[in-house]
Design an enzyme around this catalytic site. Structure first.
Site, mmCIF file in Angstrom:
data_model
loop_
_atom_site.group_PDB
_atom_site.id
_atom_site.type_symbol
_atom_site.label_atom_id
_atom_site.label_comp_id
_atom_site.label_asym_id
_atom_site.label_seq_id
_atom_site.Cartn_x
_atom_site.Cartn_y
_atom_site.Cartn_z
ATOM 1 N N CYS A 59 -4.411 -5.794 3.689
ATOM 2 C CA CYS A 59 -3.249 -6.288 2.438
ATOM 3 C C CYS A 59 -1.817 -5.586 2.847
ATOM 4 C CB CYS A 59 -3.621 -6.200 1.355
ATOM 5 S SG CYS A 59 -5.005 -7.721 0.786
ATOM 6 N N GLU A 61 -0.303 -4.138 0.588
ATOM 7 C CA GLU A 61 -0.068 -3.266 -0.535
ATOM 8 C C GLU A 61 -1.068 -1.999 0.049
ATOM 9 O OE1 GLU A 61 -1.064 -6.115 -1.005
ATOM 10 O OE2 GLU A 61 -0.812 -6.810 -2.869
HETATM 11 N N1 THU Z 1 -2.676 -10.585 1.339
HETATM 12 C C1 THU Z 1 -1.763 -9.227 0.993
HETATM 13 O O1 THU Z 1 -1.206 -8.827 1.874
HETATM 14 N N2 THU Z 1 -1.948 -8.734 -0.423
HETATM 15 C C2 THU Z 1 -2.570 -9.298 -1.539
HETATM 16 O O2 THU Z 1 -2.497 -8.706 -2.532
HETATM 17 C C3 THU Z 1 -3.362 -10.493 -1.278
HETATM 18 C C4 THU Z 1 -3.423 -11.132 0.161
HETATM 19 C C5 THU Z 1 -2.636 -11.104 2.341
HETATM 20 C C6 THU Z 1 -4.019 -10.927 3.136
HETATM 21 C C7 THU Z 1 -3.977 -12.196 3.951
HETATM 22 O O3 THU Z 1 -3.432 -11.607 5.250
HETATM 23 C C8 THU Z 1 -3.082 -13.235 3.222
HETATM 24 O O4 THU Z 1 -2.178 -12.505 2.245
HETATM 25 C C9 THU Z 1 -3.506 -14.375 2.611
HETATM 26 O O5 THU Z 1 -4.676 -14.073 2.047
#
Ligand code: THU
Length: 140
Positions: A59, A61
């Protein structure tokens, strides 16, 4: 809200938007950007990075947080997160726990409509984080 930091919520969201452009998302097509504000006023960004083994997706974050820690930063005031334009991109549970490790009361800035939406991690998003001991998670 009283915002005591030199970088505004709007600026933080803007930096998250720029970071989002680097997202590697061939599987979900859901780019996310994050901009982490340190107590010292620096901004460190991250984007999501996916993998053919889907569960390995990192993710935005946690990318920002680990980049910051690798640079020697561990005191954070706020994080901005952006996903789809104009829609609040709420951090997933794993990222909330990862944020709480460094500052349980982190401010989380999201984009929803014209005004930034600001949550308190401890009050709004993760009131009871996991901790090995109840006194373990502090911002000291
Ligand atoms: N994702 C994030 O980058 N941050 C989050 O808090 C939730 C999901 C990303 C993971 C994945 O690459 C995409 O969003 C779809 O789930």
């Amino acid at each position: 809200m009283d915002w005591p930091h030199s970088v505004s919520p709007e600026e933080l969201l803007q930096k998250a938007r720029v970071a989002q452009q680097a997202a590697y998302v061939p599987y979900s097509a859901f780019p996310v950007g994050a901009a982490l504000l340190t107590e010292g006023g620096d901004v460190i960004t991250g984007c999501n990075v996916e993998n053919a083994s889907y569960g390995l997706a990192l993710c935005a974050e946690r990318n920002a947080l680990t980049t910051a820690v690798a640079r020697g930063e561990k005191k954070f005031a706020a994080i901005a997160v952006v996903g789809r334009s104009g829609e609040a991109c709420l951090p997933c549970g794993a990222c909330r726990q990862f944020m709480a490790e460094f500052n349980p009361a982190l401010l989380v800035v999201l984009e929803e409509g014209p005004e930034p939406l600001i949550y308190h991690l401890d009050l709004d998003l993760l009131p009871h984080p996991f901790a090995l001991r109840s006194e373990e998670l502090t911002n000291d």
